[in-house]
Motif scaffolding. Structure first.
Motif, PDB file in Angstrom:
ATOM      1  N   MET A   1     -15.638  -4.820  -5.668  1.00 27.88           N
ATOM      2  CA  MET A   1     -14.812  -3.863  -6.383  1.00 27.88           C
ATOM      3  C   MET A   1     -13.836  -3.226  -5.399  1.00 27.88           C
ATOM      4  O   MET A   1     -14.223  -2.748  -4.354  1.00 27.88           O
ATOM      5  CB  MET A   1     -15.722  -2.815  -7.016  1.00 27.88           C
ATOM      6  N   ASN A   2     -12.581  -3.217  -5.756  1.00 29.45           N
ATOM      7  CA  ASN A   2     -11.539  -2.716  -4.872  1.00 29.45           C
ATOM      8  C   ASN A   2     -11.235  -1.255  -5.193  1.00 29.45           C
ATOM      9  O   ASN A   2     -10.770  -0.925  -6.263  1.00 29.45           O
ATOM     10  CB  ASN A   2     -10.275  -3.571  -5.048  1.00 29.45           C
ATOM     11  N   HIS A   3     -11.535  -0.368  -4.236  1.00 30.06           N
ATOM     12  CA  HIS A   3     -11.245   1.053  -4.421  1.00 30.06           C
ATOM     13  C   HIS A   3      -9.920   1.378  -3.753  1.00 30.06           C
ATOM     14  O   HIS A   3      -9.725   1.067  -2.590  1.00 30.06           O
ATOM     15  CB  HIS A   3     -12.356   1.915  -3.805  1.00 30.06           C
ATOM     16  N   GLN A   4      -9.037   1.993  -4.502  1.00 32.29           N
ATOM     17  CA  GLN A   4      -7.757   2.398  -3.931  1.00 32.29           C
ATOM     18  C   GLN A   4      -7.796   3.892  -3.677  1.00 32.29           C
ATOM     19  O   GLN A   4      -8.198   4.664  -4.529  1.00 32.29           O
ATOM     20  CB  GLN A   4      -6.626   2.065  -4.898  1.00 32.29           C
ATOM     21  N   HIS A   5      -7.394   4.271  -2.474  1.00 27.70           N
ATOM     22  CA  HIS A   5      -7.345   5.684  -2.117  1.00 27.70           C
ATOM     23  C   HIS A   5      -5.891   6.139  -2.168  1.00 27.70           C
ATOM     24  O   HIS A   5      -5.016   5.522  -1.581  1.00 27.70           O
ATOM     25  CB  HIS A   5      -7.905   5.903  -0.700  1.00 27.70           C
ATOM     26  N   SER A   6      -5.676   7.231  -2.879  1.00 26.36           N
ATOM     27  CA  SER A   6      -4.311   7.752  -2.922  1.00 26.36           C
ATOM     28  C   SER A   6      -4.060   8.591  -1.673  1.00 26.36           C
ATOM     29  O   SER A   6      -4.955   9.228  -1.138  1.00 26.36           O
ATOM     30  CB  SER A   6      -4.090   8.585  -4.182  1.00 26.36           C
ATOM     31  N   GLN A   7      -2.834   8.546  -1.213  1.00 24.68           N
ATOM     32  CA  GLN A   7      -2.439   9.300  -0.038  1.00 24.68           C
ATOM     33  C   GLN A   7      -1.426  10.362  -0.464  1.00 24.68           C
ATOM     34  O   GLN A   7      -0.575  10.115  -1.303  1.00 24.68           O
ATOM     35  CB  GLN A   7      -1.790   8.374   1.005  1.00 24.68           C
ATOM     36  N   SER A   8      -1.533  11.520   0.129  1.00 26.46           N
ATOM     37  CA  SER A   8      -0.578  12.580  -0.138  1.00 26.46           C
ATOM     38  C   SER A   8       0.334  12.722   1.075  1.00 26.46           C
ATOM     39  O   SER A   8      -0.134  12.995   2.175  1.00 26.46           O
ATOM     40  CB  SER A   8      -1.307  13.897  -0.399  1.00 26.46           C
ATOM     41  N   LEU A   9       1.612  12.477   0.857  1.00 27.69           N
ATOM     42  CA  LEU A   9       2.585  12.556   1.942  1.00 27.69           C
ATOM     43  C   LEU A   9       3.690  13.534   1.569  1.00 27.69           C
ATOM     44  O   LEU A   9       4.075  13.639   0.407  1.00 27.69           O
ATOM     45  CB  LEU A   9       3.226  11.192   2.200  1.00 27.69           C
ATOM     46  N   ARG A  10       4.209  14.214   2.567  1.00 27.04           N
ATOM     47  CA  ARG A  10       5.377  15.067   2.364  1.00 27.04           C
ATOM     48  C   ARG A  10       6.473  14.556   3.281  1.00 27.04           C
ATOM     49  O   ARG A  10       6.290  14.468   4.489  1.00 27.04           O
ATOM     50  CB  ARG A  10       5.044  16.510   2.699  1.00 27.04           C
ATOM     51  N   VAL A  11       7.603  14.202   2.692  1.00 30.70           N
ATOM     52  CA  VAL A  11       8.726  13.683   3.469  1.00 30.70           C
ATOM     53  C   VAL A  11       9.646  14.851   3.826  1.00 30.70           C
ATOM     54  O   VAL A  11      10.028  15.649   2.967  1.00 30.70           O
ATOM     55  CB  VAL A  11       9.512  12.626   2.669  1.00 30.70           C
ATOM     56  N   LEU A  12       9.996  14.914   5.106  1.00 29.78           N
ATOM     57  CA  LEU A  12      10.930  15.927   5.581  1.00 29.78           C
ATOM     58  C   LEU A  12      12.047  15.214   6.340  1.00 29.78           C
ATOM     59  O   LEU A  12      11.786  14.527   7.324  1.00 29.78           O
ATOM     60  CB  LEU A  12      10.229  16.923   6.506  1.00 29.78           C
ATOM     61  N   VAL A  13      13.269  15.348   5.854  1.00 29.64           N
ATOM     62  CA  VAL A  13      14.430  14.765   6.516  1.00 29.64           C
ATOM     63  C   VAL A  13      14.957  15.792   7.509  1.00 29.64           C
ATOM     64  O   VAL A  13      15.153  16.957   7.150  1.00 29.64           O
ATOM     65  CB  VAL A  13      15.526  14.406   5.493  1.00 29.64           C
ATOM     66  N   VAL A  14      15.162  15.357   8.756  1.00 32.42           N
ATOM     67  CA  VAL A  14      15.713  16.256   9.773  1.00 32.42           C
ATOM     68  C   VAL A  14      17.138  15.808  10.070  1.00 32.42           C
ATOM     69  O   VAL A  14      17.381  14.642  10.365  1.00 32.42           O
ATOM     70  CB  VAL A  14      14.871  16.228  11.067  1.00 32.42           C
ATOM     71  N   SER A  15      18.076  16.755   9.985  1.00 29.47           N
ATOM     72  CA  SER A  15      19.478  16.455  10.240  1.00 29.47           C
ATOM     73  C   SER A  15      20.033  17.446  11.252  1.00 29.47           C
ATOM     74  O   SER A  15      19.647  18.612  11.267  1.00 29.47           O
ATOM     75  CB  SER A  15      20.288  16.548   8.943  1.00 29.47           C
ATOM     76  N   TYR A  16      20.948  16.981  12.093  1.00 25.77           N
ATOM     77  CA  TYR A  16      21.580  17.865  13.066  1.00 25.77           C
ATOM     78  C   TYR A  16      22.944  18.345  12.568  1.00 25.77           C
ATOM     79  O   TYR A  16      23.641  19.076  13.237  1.00 25.77           O
ATOM     80  CB  TYR A  16      21.761  17.151  14.413  1.00 25.77           C
ATOM     81  N   GLY A  17      23.323  17.929  11.378  1.00 24.52           N
ATOM     82  CA  GLY A  17      24.650  18.231  10.861  1.00 24.52           C
ATOM     83  C   GLY A  17      24.739  19.601  10.204  1.00 24.52           C
ATOM     84  O   GLY A  17      23.817  20.414  10.252  1.00 24.52           O
ATOM     85  N   SER A  18      25.865  19.832   9.563  1.00 22.21           N
ATOM     86  CA  SER A  18      26.124  21.094   8.886  1.00 22.21           C
ATOM     87  C   SER A  18      25.443  21.105   7.520  1.00 22.21           C
ATOM     88  O   SER A  18      25.054  20.063   6.990  1.00 22.21           O
ATOM     89  CB  SER A  18      27.624  21.287   8.695  1.00 22.21           C
ATOM     90  N   LEU A  19      25.320  22.285   6.940  1.00 26.33           N
ATOM     91  CA  LEU A  19      24.753  22.417   5.599  1.00 26.33           C
ATOM     92  C   LEU A  19      25.595  21.645   4.588  1.00 26.33           C
ATOM     93  O   LEU A  19      25.070  20.958   3.717  1.00 26.33           O
ATOM     94  CB  LEU A  19      24.664  23.893   5.206  1.00 26.33           C
ATOM     95  N   GLU A  20      26.925  21.740   4.746  1.00 27.52           N
ATOM     96  CA  GLU A  20      27.826  21.028   3.825  1.00 27.52           C
ATOM     97  C   GLU A  20      27.637  19.513   3.938  1.00 27.52           C
ATOM     98  O   GLU A  20      27.616  18.805   2.935  1.00 27.52           O
ATOM     99  CB  GLU A  20      29.285  21.397   4.117  1.00 27.52           C
ATOM    100  N   GLY A  21      27.506  19.030   5.186  1.00 27.35           N
ATOM    101  CA  GLY A  21      27.304  17.596   5.392  1.00 27.35           C
ATOM    102  C   GLY A  21      25.972  17.122   4.832  1.00 27.35           C
ATOM    103  O   GLY A  21      25.878  16.057   4.220  1.00 27.35           O
ATOM    104  N   ALA A  22      24.937  17.931   5.028  1.00 25.39           N
ATOM    105  CA  ALA A  22      23.603  17.573   4.517  1.00 25.39           C
ATOM    106  C   ALA A  22      23.610  17.541   2.994  1.00 25.39           C
ATOM    107  O   ALA A  22      23.050  16.631   2.375  1.00 25.39           O
ATOM    108  CB  ALA A  22      22.571  18.576   5.026  1.00 25.39           C
ATOM    109  N   THR A  23      24.255  18.536   2.384  1.00 30.57           N
ATOM    110  CA  THR A  23      24.348  18.587   0.922  1.00 30.57           C
ATOM    111  C   THR A  23      25.113  17.381   0.394  1.00 30.57           C
ATOM    112  O   THR A  23      24.712  16.756  -0.595  1.00 30.57           O
ATOM    113  CB  THR A  23      25.045  19.888   0.476  1.00 30.57           C
TER     114      THR A  23
END
Length: 127
Positions: A1-23
């Motif tokens: 029997m194959n048990h699948q485990h769910s994973q909880s991930l949080r993605v965080l994008v890191v940018s060095y640019g301006s707020l306007e550029g990121a938006t």
């Protein structure tokens, strides 16, 4: 029997640019991830991500961009004011809940990224 485990991930994008550029980037790509603006590039330095003119300007990379254009796949039309540092290298990192790095991938070119199976394997191996 194959048990699948769910994973909880949080993605965080890191940018060095301006707020306007990121938006602009978030709007163009449709991504809805949380984003951290790191104007001082402190996070980049902690993870050892430098700038590389030679890696960015490699012929292979230029060829990749030319292939995209030949195939009529349009790159996002980025206004010049948002083109901060074309030579900043990126990376992908996974941290556990305690802040320990369990996966690191420093990109060899601007289009170099780890595969989804690589990332999921690292998460599964740590759980």
């Amino acid at each position: 029997m194959n048990h699948q485990h769910s994973q909880s991930l949080r993605v965080l994008v890191v940018s060095y640019g301006s707020l306007e550029g990121a938006t602009f980037w978030l709007d163009q790509t449709g991504y809805e991830f949380d984003m951290l603006l790191d104007a001082e590039r402190a996070v980049y330095q902690v993870f050892g991500l430098g700038s590389s003119v030679s890696k960015v300007m490699k012929f292979k990379l230029m060829l990749h961009y030319s292939e995209i254009l030949v195939m009529n796949r349009q790159l996002p039309d980025v206004p010049p004011q948002f083109l901060d540092d074309l030579f900043q290298m990126g990376g992908d990192f996974i941290l556990d809940q305690g802040g320990k790095v369990i996966f690191s991938y420093r990109c060899k070119s601007p289009v170099d990224r780890p595969s989804v199976p690589q990332i999921l394997a690292a998460v599964s191996a740590h759980s």
